[in-house]
Design an enzyme around this catalytic site. Structure first.
Site, PDB file in Angstrom:
ATOM      1  N   SER A   1       1.059  -1.263   0.610  1.00 51.48           N
ATOM      2  CA  SER A   1       0.213   0.178   0.112  1.00 51.48           C
ATOM      3  C   SER A   1       0.760   1.256  -0.216  1.00 51.48           C
ATOM      4  O   SER A   1       2.232   1.133   0.343  1.00 51.48           O
ATOM      5  CB  SER A   1      -0.406   0.115   1.123  1.00 51.48           C
ATOM      6  OG  SER A   1      -1.499   1.254   1.253  1.00 51.48           O
TER       7      SER A   1
ATOM      8  N   TYR B   1      -2.137  -1.554  10.371  1.00 54.98           N
ATOM      9  CA  TYR B   1      -2.232  -1.844   9.224  1.00 54.98           C
ATOM     10  C   TYR B   1      -0.661  -0.991   8.526  1.00 54.98           C
ATOM     11  O   TYR B   1      -0.437  -1.325   7.271  1.00 54.98           O
ATOM     12  CB  TYR B   1      -3.281  -1.479   8.593  1.00 54.98           C
ATOM     13  CG  TYR B   1      -3.560  -0.846   7.040  1.00 54.98           C
ATOM     14  CD1 TYR B   1      -3.989  -2.054   6.412  1.00 54.98           C
ATOM     15  CD2 TYR B   1      -2.976   0.614   6.325  1.00 54.98           C
ATOM     16  CE1 TYR B   1      -4.425  -2.274   4.848  1.00 54.98           C
ATOM     17  CE2 TYR B   1      -3.193  -0.244   4.433  1.00 54.98           C
ATOM     18  CZ  TYR B   1      -4.012  -1.707   4.210  1.00 54.98           C
ATOM     19  OH  TYR B   1      -4.385  -1.394   2.735  1.00 54.98           O
TER      20      TYR B   1
END
Length: 255
Positions: A135, A148
């Site tokens: 990401s 995350y």
């Protein structure tokens, strides 16, 4: 491109929706045999109905024993797309320990274990791709997403370390990290309410004022666009990109 993938076998995790579904559809369309891995349930059932040639493999990636069972039941994998992910939004001091442990298991331990089990076969056959869907949060941070962000940063580090090991063994076994900013997926849709609560905004304001605030181009990325990036790094000509983080960030990191 089909010439590269025809006859290859890919394992795609988180395959029942979002990026994983788009990757599964793209690789299958290019002649690749695909094993689609996700939790058992209606989305995986729908994938089976829509794509009868795709092998469906229900698996809870949070349990290492299930990953061992999965690999034992499938043919040798030439391509691994570690895509499965979980998002939870909490301040660090309120982050539930059980959620932290589950996210680490699914987003970091599972890619390591799946890669570990499949890598020897790639070396033996002289060709392989390990593609980790990280990401933009593997390169920068945002508040309330500590686990995350930690997982996605670690996944890029894993990609780099593996590239050094694989490069010394076989030049055609390569590793890649794909780093998109916000993609139009169920994972993103589910966190809008959490972001609204954390930032004290209406849900209608979250996408524009929070999710896309750092983008140069303020639009969500489509899952099919990420699938195209996965498809690209499967090319033989992409060998020189091994160990790299390929950003699809709509200009986020241009600041």
């Amino acid at each position: 491109m089909p010439e590269t993938l025809r006859g290859k076998h890919a394992i795609v995790t988180g395959a029942a929706s979002g990026i994983g579904l788009a990757v599964t559809q793209q690789l299958a369309a290019d002649g690749c045999a695909v094993t689609a891995v996700d939790l058992a349930g209606p989305p995986l059932d729908e994938l089976a109905r829509a794509h009868p040639r795709v092998r469906i493999a229900p698996c809870d990636l949070g349990h290492p024993s299930e990953i061992h069972r999965l690999v034992a039941q499938v043919d040798n994998a030439d391509i691994i797309v570690n895509n499965a992910g979980i998002q939870r939004v909490h301040p660090v001091e309120e982050f539930p320990e059980e959620e932290w442990d589950t996210m680490i298991a699914v987003m970091l331990t599972a890619p390591y274990l799946l890669t570990k089990l499949c890598l020897p076969g790639m070396y033996e056959r002289g060709w392989g791709r390990v593609i980790n869907v990280s990401s933009v949060h593997g390169l920068v941070a945002s508040p309330y997403k500590s686990c995350y962000v930690a997982c996605k940063h670690a996944l890029i580090g894993f990609t780099k370390a593996l590239a050094l090991e694989a490069g010394a063994r076989c030049s055609d076994v390569t590793t890649h990290a794909i780093c998109p900013s916000y993609v139009r997926t169920p994972l993103v849709e589910k966190q809008i309410a959490d972001q609204a609560k954390a930032h004290r905004l209406d849900e209608s304001e979250v996408v524009e004022q929070v999710m896309l605030s750092s983008n140069a181009v303020r639009r969500l990325i489509e899952p099919e666009e990420v699938a195209e990036a996965v498809r690209y790094v499967c090319r033989d000509g992409a060998w020189s990109m091994s160990g790299a983080a390929l950003t699809l960030d709509a200009g986020w990191l241009a600041h």
